[in-house]
Design a protein around this motif. Structure first.
Motif, PDB file in Angstrom:
ATOM      1  N   TYR A  31      -7.243   6.233  10.586  1.00 28.40           N
ATOM      2  CA  TYR A  31      -7.181   7.593   9.502  1.00 28.40           C
ATOM      3  C   TYR A  31      -8.305   7.429   8.661  1.00 28.40           C
ATOM      4  O   TYR A  31      -8.973   6.729   8.240  1.00 28.40           O
ATOM      5  CB  TYR A  31      -5.718   7.551   8.722  1.00 28.40           C
ATOM      6  CG  TYR A  31      -5.464   6.470   7.778  1.00 28.40           C
ATOM      7  CD1 TYR A  31      -5.862   6.611   6.521  1.00 28.40           C
ATOM      8  CD2 TYR A  31      -4.974   5.317   8.387  1.00 28.40           C
ATOM      9  CE1 TYR A  31      -5.652   5.514   5.665  1.00 28.40           C
ATOM     10  CE2 TYR A  31      -4.895   4.115   7.287  1.00 28.40           C
ATOM     11  CZ  TYR A  31      -5.242   4.476   5.827  1.00 28.40           C
ATOM     12  OH  TYR A  31      -4.561   3.383   4.916  1.00 28.40           O
ATOM     13  N   THR A  32      -8.270   8.628   8.015  1.00 32.41           N
ATOM     14  CA  THR A  32      -9.707   9.041   6.835  1.00 32.41           C
ATOM     15  C   THR A  32      -9.027   8.765   5.487  1.00 32.41           C
ATOM     16  O   THR A  32      -7.938   9.450   5.318  1.00 32.41           O
ATOM     17  CB  THR A  32     -10.088  10.350   7.077  1.00 32.41           C
ATOM     18  OG1 THR A  32     -10.764  10.582   8.258  1.00 32.41           O
ATOM     19  CG2 THR A  32     -11.282  10.525   5.835  1.00 32.41           C
ATOM     20  N   LEU A  33      -9.517   7.806   4.891  1.00 31.68           N
ATOM     21  CA  LEU A  33      -9.119   7.749   3.388  1.00 31.68           C
ATOM     22  C   LEU A  33     -10.091   8.532   2.483  1.00 31.68           C
ATOM     23  O   LEU A  33     -11.196   8.443   2.648  1.00 31.68           O
ATOM     24  CB  LEU A  33      -9.354   6.037   3.142  1.00 31.68           C
ATOM     25  CG  LEU A  33      -9.047   5.689   1.724  1.00 31.68           C
ATOM     26  CD1 LEU A  33      -7.517   6.071   1.601  1.00 31.68           C
ATOM     27  CD2 LEU A  33      -9.665   4.328   1.312  1.00 31.68           C
ATOM     28  N   GLY A  65      -6.234   0.266   8.664  1.00 30.54           N
ATOM     29  CA  GLY A  65      -6.310   1.373   9.616  1.00 30.54           C
ATOM     30  C   GLY A  65      -7.277   2.293   9.153  1.00 30.54           C
ATOM     31  O   GLY A  65      -7.118   3.496   9.936  1.00 30.54           O
ATOM     32  N   VAL A  66      -8.028   1.994   8.186  1.00 28.80           N
ATOM     33  CA  VAL A  66      -8.878   3.219   7.782  1.00 28.80           C
ATOM     34  C   VAL A  66     -10.310   3.122   8.678  1.00 28.80           C
ATOM     35  O   VAL A  66     -10.954   1.911   8.872  1.00 28.80           O
ATOM     36  CB  VAL A  66      -9.423   2.830   6.318  1.00 28.80           C
ATOM     37  CG1 VAL A  66     -10.445   3.758   5.770  1.00 28.80           C
ATOM     38  CG2 VAL A  66      -8.218   3.136   5.475  1.00 28.80           C
ATOM     39  N   ASP A  67     -10.855   4.346   9.375  1.00 29.05           N
ATOM     40  CA  ASP A  67     -11.687   4.190  10.075  1.00 29.05           C
ATOM     41  C   ASP A  67     -12.723   5.130   9.565  1.00 29.05           C
ATOM     42  O   ASP A  67     -13.822   5.261  10.229  1.00 29.05           O
ATOM     43  CB  ASP A  67     -11.534   4.708  11.332  1.00 29.05           C
ATOM     44  CG  ASP A  67     -10.578   5.915  11.785  1.00 29.05           C
ATOM     45  OD1 ASP A  67     -10.817   6.721  10.882  1.00 29.05           O
ATOM     46  OD2 ASP A  67     -10.045   6.153  12.868  1.00 29.05           O
ATOM     47  N   LYS A  68     -12.448   5.773   8.421  1.00 32.22           N
ATOM     48  CA  LYS A  68     -13.530   6.625   7.736  1.00 32.22           C
ATOM     49  C   LYS A  68     -12.971   6.794   6.382  1.00 32.22           C
ATOM     50  O   LYS A  68     -11.940   6.725   6.173  1.00 32.22           O
ATOM     51  CB  LYS A  68     -13.650   8.002   8.531  1.00 32.22           C
ATOM     52  CG  LYS A  68     -14.754   8.989   7.990  1.00 32.22           C
ATOM     53  CD  LYS A  68     -14.727  10.311   8.544  1.00 32.22           C
ATOM     54  CE  LYS A  68     -15.645  11.407   8.323  1.00 32.22           C
ATOM     55  NZ  LYS A  68     -15.794  12.437   8.961  1.00 32.22           N
ATOM     56  N   ILE A  69     -14.119   6.957   5.305  1.00 29.86           N
ATOM     57  CA  ILE A  69     -13.905   7.120   4.159  1.00 29.86           C
ATOM     58  C   ILE A  69     -14.681   8.529   3.567  1.00 29.86           C
ATOM     59  O   ILE A  69     -15.763   8.553   3.980  1.00 29.86           O
ATOM     60  CB  ILE A  69     -14.410   6.150   3.268  1.00 29.86           C
ATOM     61  CG1 ILE A  69     -13.549   4.629   3.619  1.00 29.86           C
ATOM     62  CG2 ILE A  69     -14.241   6.230   1.735  1.00 29.86           C
ATOM     63  CD1 ILE A  69     -14.300   3.563   2.944  1.00 29.86           C
ATOM     64  N   GLU A  70     -13.915   9.303   3.076  1.00 26.20           N
ATOM     65  CA  GLU A  70     -14.447  10.607   2.439  1.00 26.20           C
ATOM     66  C   GLU A  70     -14.388  10.620   0.956  1.00 26.20           C
ATOM     67  O   GLU A  70     -13.175  10.250   0.459  1.00 26.20           O
ATOM     68  CB  GLU A  70     -13.785  11.983   3.106  1.00 26.20           C
ATOM     69  CG  GLU A  70     -13.955  12.089   4.524  1.00 26.20           C
ATOM     70  CD  GLU A  70     -13.488  13.392   5.182  1.00 26.20           C
ATOM     71  OE1 GLU A  70     -12.468  14.018   4.387  1.00 26.20           O
ATOM     72  OE2 GLU A  70     -13.718  13.768   6.276  1.00 26.20           O
ATOM     73  N   ILE A  85      -2.505  13.744  -7.571  1.00 25.05           N
ATOM     74  CA  ILE A  85      -1.022  14.307  -7.834  1.00 25.05           C
ATOM     75  C   ILE A  85      -0.786  15.662  -6.832  1.00 25.05           C
ATOM     76  O   ILE A  85       0.281  15.680  -6.290  1.00 25.05           O
ATOM     77  CB  ILE A  85      -0.740  14.553  -9.340  1.00 25.05           C
ATOM     78  CG1 ILE A  85      -0.728  13.424 -10.250  1.00 25.05           C
ATOM     79  CG2 ILE A  85       0.612  15.117  -9.339  1.00 25.05           C
ATOM     80  CD1 ILE A  85       0.027  12.289 -10.016  1.00 25.05           C
ATOM     81  N   ALA A  86      -1.905  16.159  -6.828  1.00 23.94           N
ATOM     82  CA  ALA A  86      -1.800  17.514  -5.864  1.00 23.94           C
ATOM     83  C   ALA A  86      -1.823  17.051  -4.605  1.00 23.94           C
ATOM     84  O   ALA A  86      -1.784  18.039  -3.553  1.00 23.94           O
ATOM     85  CB  ALA A  86      -2.945  18.335  -6.265  1.00 23.94           C
ATOM     86  N   GLY A  87      -2.290  15.747  -4.082  1.00 23.85           N
ATOM     87  CA  GLY A  87      -2.341  15.438  -2.743  1.00 23.85           C
ATOM     88  C   GLY A  87      -3.722  15.636  -2.030  1.00 23.85           C
ATOM     89  O   GLY A  87      -3.951  15.999  -0.854  1.00 23.85           O
ATOM     90  N   ALA A  88      -4.693  16.126  -2.960  1.00 19.12           N
ATOM     91  CA  ALA A  88      -6.075  16.238  -2.427  1.00 19.12           C
ATOM     92  C   ALA A  88      -7.075  14.884  -2.277  1.00 19.12           C
ATOM     93  O   ALA A  88      -7.879  15.092  -1.302  1.00 19.12           O
ATOM     94  CB  ALA A  88      -6.842  17.177  -3.672  1.00 19.12           C
ATOM     95  N   VAL A  89      -6.506  13.929  -2.775  1.00 21.98           N
ATOM     96  CA  VAL A  89      -7.037  12.682  -2.429  1.00 21.98           C
ATOM     97  C   VAL A  89      -5.872  11.531  -2.284  1.00 21.98           C
ATOM     98  O   VAL A  89      -5.112  11.624  -2.856  1.00 21.98           O
ATOM     99  CB  VAL A  89      -7.950  12.224  -3.410  1.00 21.98           C
ATOM    100  CG1 VAL A  89      -9.164  13.172  -3.508  1.00 21.98           C
ATOM    101  CG2 VAL A  89      -7.387  11.840  -4.919  1.00 21.98           C
TER     102      VAL A  89
END
Length: 319
Positions: A31-33, A65-70, A85-89
């Motif tokens: 997943y993308t972190l 399981g992190v295969d990409k970081i944004e 808190i808003a779920g954006a990160v």
């Protein structure tokens, strides 16, 4: 150890795009972190940036399981905490003030690790002005409200026994520094190489956190909804952060040279304002937890926290 960026439309656009990118949008097992932080350049800064540049974060987080970081960048740690808190990160790498406040608002905020300890801040005066805190009584002292600089100013004033005689006005750091030069502001709090640069230009250093045994910490927070979904993440993150810091301590000259280049300042100023003991090589060092608790106690007494909680339990149970 993460620094601020400009707000307005950029922050809104970044936040909106981050919300659109689900942390499980890769379609495979990985997943993308999504990491939220502050940065003056729009790229990963400080120890986070070093870990990104050296590939340490990517390598260590594969186990979770992190295969990409944004990355998403914000004006302040408070903005990054709001995005969390808003779920954006998924993770917010921010200073202790916004992290402590976020936890006071929501018990589901998890403290993943401390990524730095012993952070210093300097109270800088105007040229020809007071050179001690007592001389600031009745003078114009500034710091951006809600930041470590604001807390540092108030801690130093309190340490001098002058809390009822010196008020700290809410003024952003760039405007405060401009005010020092014009003589409209008598003192402000500055962090990092900027303090050394000002001192070399003849602005007096009136006081600093380190002179009193105070210090700030860098915190990494997430929500329990994320850590429950990824049960191996906390351990992997802690291993990654401590690996980054260990690498910095082993390559300190290279690290400070890189910081000077990315921040467009002198290596000498970076090295004078950065101590190798800021980079903890365990996720919850005793000294760092004590500094975090001291920050909590100050904010709580100041009425800045919405609900009380135990910092030792928040951090100590994981140490």
């Amino acid at each position: 150890m993460f620094r601020p960026l400009a707000r307005t439309a950029l922050t809104i656009a970044v936040l909106a795009s981050a919300v659109a990118c689900s942390s499980d949008d890769t379609g495979g097992e990985g997943y993308t972190l999504r990491i939220g932080a502050t940065s003056p350049t729009g790229t990963p800064a400080g120890s986070l940036g070093w870990g990104d540049k050296e590939g340490i974060l990517t390598e260590e987080l594969k186990a979770a399981g992190v295969d990409k970081i944004e990355y998403s960048f914000f004006q302040s740690g408070s903005d990054a905490a709001s995005a969390l808190i808003a779920g954006a990160v998924d993770v917010a790498a921010i200073g202790d003030n916004p992290a402590l406040r976020a936890r006071s608002r929501d018990p589901k905020v998890v403290l993943l690790a401390l990524d730095s300890i012993n952070g210093d801040a300097w109270l800088v005066g105007a040229k020809g002005g007071p050179t001690d805190i007592a001389g600031l009584v009745g003078k114009n002292v500034t710091a951006p409200q809600g930041t470590i600089r604001d807390r540092a100013a108030k801690q130093l004033i309190e340490a001098a026994g002058l809390s009822d005689k010196i008020q700290v006005r809410d003024v952003p750091t760039p405007e405060s520094i401009a005010g020092l030069s014009s003589g409209q502001i008598d003192a402000t709090v500055v962090t990092g190489a900027s303090a050394i640069e000002l001192q070399e230009k003849g602005f007096p250093i009136i006081d600093s956190l380190s002179k009193h045994g105070f210090g700030s910490t860098g915190t990494n927070i997430a929500l329990t909804s994320f850590t429950d979904q990824h049960p191996g993440f906390e351990q992997a993150w802690q291993k990654a952060i401590t690996a980054v810091n260990r690498n910095i301590t082993e390559n300190f000259d290279d690290y400070t040279a890189w910081i000077a280049k990315t921040d467009d300042t002198s290596v000498d100023s970076v090295r004078k304002s950065t101590s190798i003991d800021e980079f903890n090589t365990e996720p919850f060092p005793k000294q760092g937890v004590e500094q975090l608790e001291a920050a909590y106690n100050f904010l709580n007494a100041d009425g800045s926290l919405e609900n009380e909680y135990s910092v030792q339990e928040w951090a100590g149970a994981k140490s």
